[in-house]
Every structure is written in structure tokens, then in C-alpha cells.
Design an enzyme around this catalytic site. Structure first.
Site, PDB file in Angstrom:
ATOM      1  CE  LYS A 136      35.285  44.398  51.515  1.00 40.69           C
ATOM      2  NZ  LYS A 136      36.991  43.557  51.510  1.00 40.69           N
ATOM      3  CB  SER A 156      37.938  39.708  47.085  1.00 46.07           C
ATOM      4  OG  SER A 156      38.504  38.687  47.097  1.00 46.07           O
ATOM      5  CG  ASP A 157      36.616  40.966  53.603  1.00 42.40           C
ATOM      6  OD1 ASP A 157      37.287  42.314  53.477  1.00 42.40           O
ATOM      7  OD2 ASP A 157      36.872  40.520  54.870  1.00 42.40           O
ATOM      8  CD  GLN A 158      43.925  36.818  52.662  1.00 39.01           C
ATOM      9  OE1 GLN A 158      44.832  37.795  52.976  1.00 39.01           O
ATOM     10  NE2 GLN A 158      44.014  36.979  51.772  1.00 39.01           N
ATOM     11  CB  ALA A 214      35.137  34.814  50.723  1.00 36.70           C
TER      12      ALA A 214
END
Length: 200
Positions: free
Chosen positions: A60, A76-78, A113
Site C-alpha cells: 500500500k 498499514s494493514d491489519q 503492520a
């Protein structure tokens, strides 16, 4: 016109369409823009939830940095990690109900992250902020009431902890408290400082 950071002289861009991440980043009092990363979030074959969160956060950031090469970009990613299985955003009531029923009484690790990149300077940093969450044993009626009131269909694992979702939990273990909401600000601040932005 680009909004530039006073300290770095470069625009700060959040590569995310998440209102939760936008609200969290706004806490820092830094001027920033928002850009949609437009990244395929499908997991690769055999990819662990931790690896998926890391890969997508970096992807991203790079996708947005490609369009804003002079900017400092946050991605960011979850991913909710239930015994090694990745649980994403449910999207609708039925999927959310199924997710919460499976997580009832169990421990779930929310792998969040965050990446910070700048194409022009070659800066790249990536960190993971795992949050260990213990769910209470949940009855079907509790799950239905929660979903009807909160409708957390855009939250990984259906657990909107900053809202009514906190009532579903027994314990949270984290060294970066905002990670569970979607953006670990302690790690984000550390990386932004390394990229040349003064925080605070």
C-alpha cells in the site's frame, strides 16, 4: 496543492481509505493528505496472517508512493489471526456473526503492520505490532445485539474495540495501544522521525 511537513519539507500521505487510520494519524497534529492505495488484498497461497499484514502494508505504501514520489507515505494493514488463519473484514452481518462465533472464548492475535516509504530518498521502514486479544465466551444473543448496534463490517475480525466491541473482550495485551484500532502510533512516530519528520 500539496500539504508539506514543516520539518521534512515533504508532503505526508496516508495510503489508506480507512477513516479509523485517518482519525488516528490526525492525533499527531501533522498536516497530511489521504490517497487510496488500490492494492489487491488477496492472501497468497500458504501466506501466514503476519506475512500478509506485512506484505500489504508495504504494498500500500509503495502503490501510493509511486504516484507521490516526493512524499513520505504511510501504509498499514491489519489481519486477525485465529490459530494461524487470517480473518479479514467481514463485509456483512452473516460473515461477522460467523467470525465472532468462532472467536468466542478464544485468543486472537490482531497483526497490524505499518510501513513508511519515500521513493525520492529511498527511505523504507516496516514494523509489525501484534495485539493479543482474549475474547469472552459469547452467546448468540450477545453477538446479535452487538452487531445490530455497532455494525462493524469494515473491521478485521468484526471486533470494533474503540466502540462497543470492547464489551466482547476479556483482556488485551499490546505495547502499542492504538494498533488494535488499525494504526500503531508509537511505531508510526518512530518511523516518521527516522524519515525526517519532527514528532511531536
Amino acid at each position: 496543492m500539496s500539504i508539506r511537513s514543516e520539518s521534512s519539507g515533504r508532503p505526508l500521505v496516508l495510503g489508506s481509505t480507512s477513516r479509523y487510520r485517518r482519525e488516528l494519524l490526525a492525533r499527531l497534529g501533522l498536516p497530511f493528505e489521504v490517497a487510496a492505495p488500490q492494492v489487491d488484498e488477496t492472501a497468497l497461497a500458504g501466506e501466514t496472517p503476519e506475512a500478509l499484514a506485512r506484505r500489504l502494508a508495504l504494498a500500500k505504501a509503495h502503490a501510493v508512493a509511486q504516484r507521490h514520489p516526493g512524499a513520505i507515505v504511510i501504509g498499514s494493514d491489519q489481519v486477525a489471526d485465529l490459530g494461524g488463519e487470517a480473518l479479514g473484514k467481514p463485509g456483512d452481518h452473516a460473515n461477522a456473526f460467523a467470525q465472532l462465533r468462532r472467536m468466542s472464548g478464544r485468543q486472537v492475535v490482531f497483526q497490524t503492520a505499518v510501513a513508511v516509504v519515500c521513493r525520492e530518498t529511498g527511505f523504507e521502514a516496516l514494523e509489525l505490532a501484534p495485539v493479543v486479544v482474549q475474547f469472552r465466551v459469547l452467546g448468540d444473543g450477545e453477538i446479535e445485539r452487538y452487531l445490530s448496534l455497532e455494525q462493524p463490517y469494515d473491521c478485521a475480525g468484526s471486533a470494533k474495540s474503540e466502540g462497543l466491541g470492547i464489551a466482547l473482550l476479556q483482556a488485551i495485551d499490546s505495547d502499542d495501544p492504538t494498533a488494535l484500532v488499525g494504526l500503531p502510533l508509537i511505531r508510526t512516530c518512530r518511523m516518521l522521525r527516522a524519515a525526517g519528520i519532527r514528532v511531536p
